[in-house]
Scaffold this active site. Structure first.
Site, PDB file in Angstrom:
ATOM      1  N   LYS A  13     -10.694  12.831 -28.948  1.00 19.64           N
ATOM      2  CA  LYS A  13     -12.152  12.735 -28.808  1.00 19.64           C
ATOM      3  C   LYS A  13     -12.852  13.878 -29.541  1.00 19.64           C
ATOM      4  O   LYS A  13     -13.789  13.661 -30.285  1.00 19.64           O
ATOM      5  CB  LYS A  13     -12.568  12.772 -27.320  1.00 19.64           C
ATOM      6  CG  LYS A  13     -11.954  11.682 -26.472  1.00 19.64           C
ATOM      7  CD  LYS A  13     -12.494  11.710 -25.050  1.00 19.64           C
ATOM      8  CE  LYS A  13     -12.107  12.942 -24.263  1.00 19.64           C
ATOM      9  NZ  LYS A  13     -10.675  13.016 -23.910  1.00 19.64           N
ATOM     10  N   ARG A  88     -16.540  12.279 -16.244  1.00 25.28           N
ATOM     11  CA  ARG A  88     -15.115  12.123 -15.961  1.00 25.28           C
ATOM     12  C   ARG A  88     -14.889  11.536 -14.578  1.00 25.28           C
ATOM     13  O   ARG A  88     -13.747  11.337 -14.177  1.00 25.28           O
ATOM     14  CB  ARG A  88     -14.438  13.484 -16.018  1.00 25.28           C
ATOM     15  CG  ARG A  88     -13.672  13.783 -17.306  1.00 25.28           C
ATOM     16  CD  ARG A  88     -13.103  15.183 -17.142  1.00 25.28           C
ATOM     17  NE  ARG A  88     -12.001  15.482 -17.985  1.00 25.28           N
ATOM     18  CZ  ARG A  88     -12.089  16.012 -19.202  1.00 25.28           C
ATOM     19  NH1 ARG A  88     -13.266  16.224 -19.755  1.00 25.28           N
ATOM     20  NH2 ARG A  88     -11.011  16.320 -19.877  1.00 25.28           N
ATOM     21  N   ARG A 122      -0.521  20.857 -29.440  1.00 26.16           N
ATOM     22  CA  ARG A 122      -1.887  21.188 -29.852  1.00 26.16           C
ATOM     23  C   ARG A 122      -2.100  22.697 -29.982  1.00 26.16           C
ATOM     24  O   ARG A 122      -1.674  23.478 -29.143  1.00 26.16           O
ATOM     25  CB  ARG A 122      -2.886  20.621 -28.849  1.00 26.16           C
ATOM     26  CG  ARG A 122      -4.321  20.982 -29.210  1.00 26.16           C
ATOM     27  CD  ARG A 122      -5.300  20.030 -28.641  1.00 26.16           C
ATOM     28  NE  ARG A 122      -5.433  20.181 -27.203  1.00 26.16           N
ATOM     29  CZ  ARG A 122      -6.281  19.458 -26.483  1.00 26.16           C
ATOM     30  NH1 ARG A 122      -7.028  18.543 -27.065  1.00 26.16           N
ATOM     31  NH2 ARG A 122      -6.354  19.633 -25.188  1.00 26.16           N
ATOM     32  N   ARG A 155      -3.786  26.338 -25.650  1.00 27.99           N
ATOM     33  CA  ARG A 155      -4.608  26.410 -24.438  1.00 27.99           C
ATOM     34  C   ARG A 155      -3.733  26.491 -23.198  1.00 27.99           C
ATOM     35  O   ARG A 155      -2.698  25.846 -23.127  1.00 27.99           O
ATOM     36  CB  ARG A 155      -5.490  25.157 -24.349  1.00 27.99           C
ATOM     37  CG  ARG A 155      -6.767  25.291 -25.137  1.00 27.99           C
ATOM     38  CD  ARG A 155      -7.501  23.986 -25.295  1.00 27.99           C
ATOM     39  NE  ARG A 155      -7.555  23.152 -24.092  1.00 27.99           N
ATOM     40  CZ  ARG A 155      -8.189  21.986 -24.043  1.00 27.99           C
ATOM     41  NH1 ARG A 155      -8.819  21.532 -25.114  1.00 27.99           N
ATOM     42  NH2 ARG A 155      -8.192  21.269 -22.933  1.00 27.99           N
ATOM     43  N   ARG A 166      -3.254  16.724 -15.721  1.00 23.75           N
ATOM     44  CA  ARG A 166      -4.449  16.171 -16.365  1.00 23.75           C
ATOM     45  C   ARG A 166      -4.335  14.668 -16.574  1.00 23.75           C
ATOM     46  O   ARG A 166      -5.322  13.940 -16.460  1.00 23.75           O
ATOM     47  CB  ARG A 166      -4.717  16.888 -17.688  1.00 23.75           C
ATOM     48  CG  ARG A 166      -5.350  18.262 -17.460  1.00 23.75           C
ATOM     49  CD  ARG A 166      -5.151  19.180 -18.628  1.00 23.75           C
ATOM     50  NE  ARG A 166      -5.804  18.697 -19.826  1.00 23.75           N
ATOM     51  CZ  ARG A 166      -5.358  18.957 -21.056  1.00 23.75           C
ATOM     52  NH1 ARG A 166      -4.260  19.657 -21.233  1.00 23.75           N
ATOM     53  NH2 ARG A 166      -6.011  18.505 -22.092  1.00 23.75           N
TER      54      ARG A 166
END
Ligand code: ADP
Ligand code: ZN
Length: 209
Positions: A13, A88, A122, A155, A166
């Site tokens: 996103k 969310r 990531r 992160r 998550r």
């Protein structure tokens, strides 16, 4: 154009949003990025949310809604925006409907396997927020952002335990928004399992741009 980007963590996103900002000239509003900036500044908001975010849980609705409401009152979003990472929960979606009318909700369709593969490699620039990937899209120099020279890091919520959490949270609390917005006739599905340039093409087709 007022858009919501909806999809699991790691669906791309944020990466697509950067391209669409260029294309449509509207700002990206990422609640995750706002929270991370607050954490970096050690502001009261940052101190409050750090533990929650690192554990892969959701920040409470009240805090998150207040933040977005304030952001959407600013001048630069009156022509449009991309909401990336908000709403969310159903409660967030209902609150949003009271202060802003979105045009389309873009649903990033990607299987769990794709999500895990992306999140577990990531790398994010601390300064400009650009997303790299340890395998698919490495920065040219290790640890340094190609675009701004900032430090590239993993992160805290991209560690395996938090990723699992998550995905669970997404399934339980966020995925119900797909039906919620489909029923309102606002949902547009895009295949998000390919590379970002292809996803951009899918996006333009789906929105007839
Ligand atoms: P990703 O899409 O990769 O999961 P984000 O940057 O959108 O990451 O969000 C990171 C974290 O920030 C989330 O896991 C959550 O803890 C918090 N967060 C972001 N947006 C919201 C929201 N709308 N409601 C509650 N928590 C949020
Ligand atoms: Zn950078």
């Amino acid at each position: 154009m007022k858009l919501i980007f909806l999809g699991p963590p790691g669906a791309g996103k944020g990466t697509l949003a950067v391209k669409v900002v260029e294309l449509l000239g509207v700002p990206q509003i990422s609640t995750g990025a706002i929270f991370r900036a607050a954490i970096a500044e050690k502001s009261p908001l940052g101190l409050k949310v750090k533990g929650i975010i690192d554990a892969g849980k959701l920040v409470d609705d009240e805090t998150t809604i207040a933040l977005v409401k304030e952001r959407l009152a600013m001048d630069d979003v009156q022509k449009g925006y991309i909401l990336d990472g908000f709403p969310r929960t159903i409660a967030q979606a209902e609150a949003l409907a009271e202060f802003s009318a979105v045009d389309k909700v873009v649903n990033f369709d990607i299987p769990d396997s794709g999500v895990i593969e992306r999140l577990s490699g990531r790398l994010v620039c601390r300064k400009c927020g650009f997303n790299f990937h340890a395998v698919f899209n490495k920065p040219s120099k290790d640890g340094i952002c190609d675009y701004c020279g900032g430090e590239v890091y993993v992160r805290d919520d991209d560690k395996p335990e938090a990723i699992k959490k998550r995905l669970e949270v997404y399934r339980d609390q966020t995925a119900p928004l797909i039906d919620y917005y489909r029923k309102k006739g606002l949902l547009v599905d895009i295949d998000a399992s390919s590379m970002v340039d292809k996803i951009l093409i899918n996006f333009k087709k789906a929105l007839e741009l």
